[in-house]
Design an enzyme around this catalytic site. Structure first.
Site, PDB file in Angstrom:
ATOM      1  N   LYS A 169       0.806  -1.218   0.000  1.00 55.36           N
ATOM      2  CA  LYS A 169       0.000   0.000   0.000  1.00 55.36           C
ATOM      3  C   LYS A 169       0.842   1.272   0.000  1.00 55.36           C
ATOM      4  CE  LYS A 169      -3.871  -2.285   0.040  1.00 55.36           C
ATOM      5  NZ  LYS A 169      -3.345  -3.640  -0.144  1.00 55.36           N
ATOM      6  N   GLY A 197     -10.042  -4.184   5.578  1.00 59.32           N
ATOM      7  CA  GLY A 197     -10.296  -3.572   6.884  1.00 59.32           C
ATOM      8  C   GLY A 197      -9.417  -4.088   8.004  1.00 59.32           C
ATOM      9  N   GLU A 217      -6.222   2.488  -3.082  1.00 60.18           N
ATOM     10  CA  GLU A 217      -5.444   1.317  -3.484  1.00 60.18           C
ATOM     11  C   GLU A 217      -5.822   0.914  -4.895  1.00 60.18           C
ATOM     12  OE1 GLU A 217      -6.415  -1.957  -0.945  1.00 60.18           O
ATOM     13  OE2 GLU A 217      -8.547  -1.933  -1.456  1.00 60.18           O
ATOM     14  N   ARG A 238      -6.882  -7.324 -10.250  1.00 55.33           N
ATOM     15  CA  ARG A 238      -7.636  -8.543 -10.556  1.00 55.33           C
ATOM     16  C   ARG A 238      -9.042  -8.166 -10.977  1.00 55.33           C
ATOM     17  NH1 ARG A 238     -10.880  -8.133  -6.224  1.00 55.33           N
ATOM     18  NH2 ARG A 238      -9.965  -7.559  -4.217  1.00 55.33           N
TER      19      ARG A 238
END
Length: 449
Positions: free
Chosen positions: A116, A165, A287, A291
């Protein structure tokens, strides 16, 4: 084009990939754990291979077993779907080492966007707007406090290698920061094996808006509009729709073109999603998911583009299906994730489906791998299926969704259908006036009543 694709996944996404393969004339191999021997994708695939017992680590995450299945069946490509190994850069590299095609991005891009902190740095370098925050990992010392004060409280502590989360805590005051840092780092270490955390400004009532992209790996990339995924519970999406009720044509084009340009520079290949928080007219990068997304049908419904089919075609060396000026957004689409969970406590409800009746009619789509008599196993996610509707307008879409929800029957287990039947009648939802905290506040109010 590929001759035979092994589908390294299960459930509705495995069936979704299988359908795209059939339309391309490609043979399919289904893999399954012993718990999924009766799964629909196993029944419909040209070949199937059992790759282990129920636990994911022994089956769907078992790379040697997947490689063996490819060798046994002669598959020349692997589609990972979402979850499991879909964003595992090492898996992509291992497949390449064995002369197998990974239907997804380059390993370097998976690795880059999976971190990240590096993803945020890369987004910033590519001209994508980011949330104010630390430039890298922070530690529970005065450095973290200084950064937090510069950003301004409240701040969000986030796991560098995280998602879903986990490893995410809010510090509303200076007194909260130390505990938030320690707790988030411990959660991150436990969940991802990496205790690194970083700081971001905590936005009060943002929307969660994501841009769908498609790249050819040679410097060509287009965006396919946005999805609004602001209805969430514990950072997990529950309801997605597109276009967003709060964006206009100009703001959509601006952020979409910014993202497409970034993907062109990155030479990204395949499908990807750039996720943002949106507040007071400003976008802030969260982010990138490298995919296919669970909510991809929303984009398919409003653009008419089969994302999974294009994902396969581009991985085989094909060109983009169209230019940016040929992309059009038609009507409105909403997706509800129907889970095998108690609609109040959200306790998982695995078990046998005694009766199953999917809704139908114009503009109604069900992406599901269940059937009457199917037993939802307790080992995996609780998704029963996705109900997706499309209408010429958001008003028509909501009315169609209300009708489809009332028509859908899943008996024998508890599901979240009652929640969606209530939400579709809520004034705030009808008006499109919600944010990422709205659903949890609504659910808390329901429990209080």
């Amino acid at each position: 084009m590929f001759d035979k694709i092994l589908i390294a996944n299960r459930g509705e996404i495995a069936l979704r990939i299988l359908r795209a393969c059939k339309e391309l004339g490609i043979s399919t191999v289904a893999v399954h754990s012993t718990a999924d021997a009766d799964a629909m994708h196993v029944r419909l695939a040209d070949e199937s291979v059992c790759i282990g017992p129920p636990p994911s680590k022994d089956s769907y995450l078992n790379i040697p077993a997947l490689l063996a299945a490819c060798e046994i069946t002669g598959a020349d490509a692997v589609h990972p779907g979402y979850g499991f190994l879909s964003e595992n850069a090492r898996f992509a590299e291992i497949l390449s080492d064995h002369n197998l095609h990974f239907i997804g991005p380059k390993a370097e891009h998976i690795r880059l966007m999976g971190d990240k902190i590096e993803a945020k740095k890369t987004a910033k370098r590519l001209g994508i707007p980011v949330v104010p925050g630390s430039d890298g990992a922070v530690t529970p010392d005065q450095d973290a406090m200084a950064i937090a004060k510069a950003i301004g409280f409240p701040v969000l502590v986030k796991a560098a290698a995280g998602g879903g989360g986990r490893g995410m805590k809010v510090a509303h005051t200076e007194a909260d920061l130390q505990l938030a840092l320690t707790t988030a780092a411990n959660e991150a270490k436990s969940a991802f094996g990496d205790a690194s955390v970083y700081l971001e400004k905590y936005l009060q009532k943002p929307r969660h808006i994501e841009i769908q992209v498609l790249g050819d790996g040679r410097g060509g990339a287009i965006h396919l509009g946005e999805r609004d995924c602001s209805l969430q519970r514990r950072h997990q999406k529950v309801w997605e729709e597109g276009p967003s009720p709060v964006l206009d044509v100009a703001s959509r084009a601006k952020i979409g073109n910014t993202v497409a340009k970034a993907m062109q520079e990155l030479k990204y290949i395949g499908v990807g999603t750039i996720e943002f928080l949106y507040e007071d007219g400003e976008f802030y990068f969260i982010e990138m998911n490298t995919r296919i997304q669970v909510e991809h049908p929303v984009t398919e419904m409003i653009t008419g583009i089969d994302l999974v089919l294009e994902q396969i075609r581009i991985a085989a060396g094909g060109d983009l299906p169209m230019t940016q000026d040929q992309v059009t957004i038609n009507g409105h689409s909403i997706e509800c994730r129907v889970n095998a969970e108690n609609p109040v406590s959200f306790r998982p409800s695995p078990g046998k489906i005694q009766q199953y009746h999917p809704p139908g009619g114009l503009g109604v789509r069900i992406d599901s791998a269940v059937y009457q008599g199917y037993v939802i196993p307790p080992y995996y996610d609780s998704l029963v299926g996705k109900l997706i509707v499309h209408g010429k307008s958001r008003v028509e879409c909501l009315m169609r969704l209300r009708r489809a929800l009332d028509e859908m029957v899943v008996d024998g287990i508890e599901t979240t259908l009652p929640l969606f039947r209530a939400l579709v009648r809520e004034p705030a939802i009808i008006d499109g006036d919600y944010h990422i905290h709205w659903l949890e506040q609504y659910l808390a109010g329901q429990k209080a009543d």
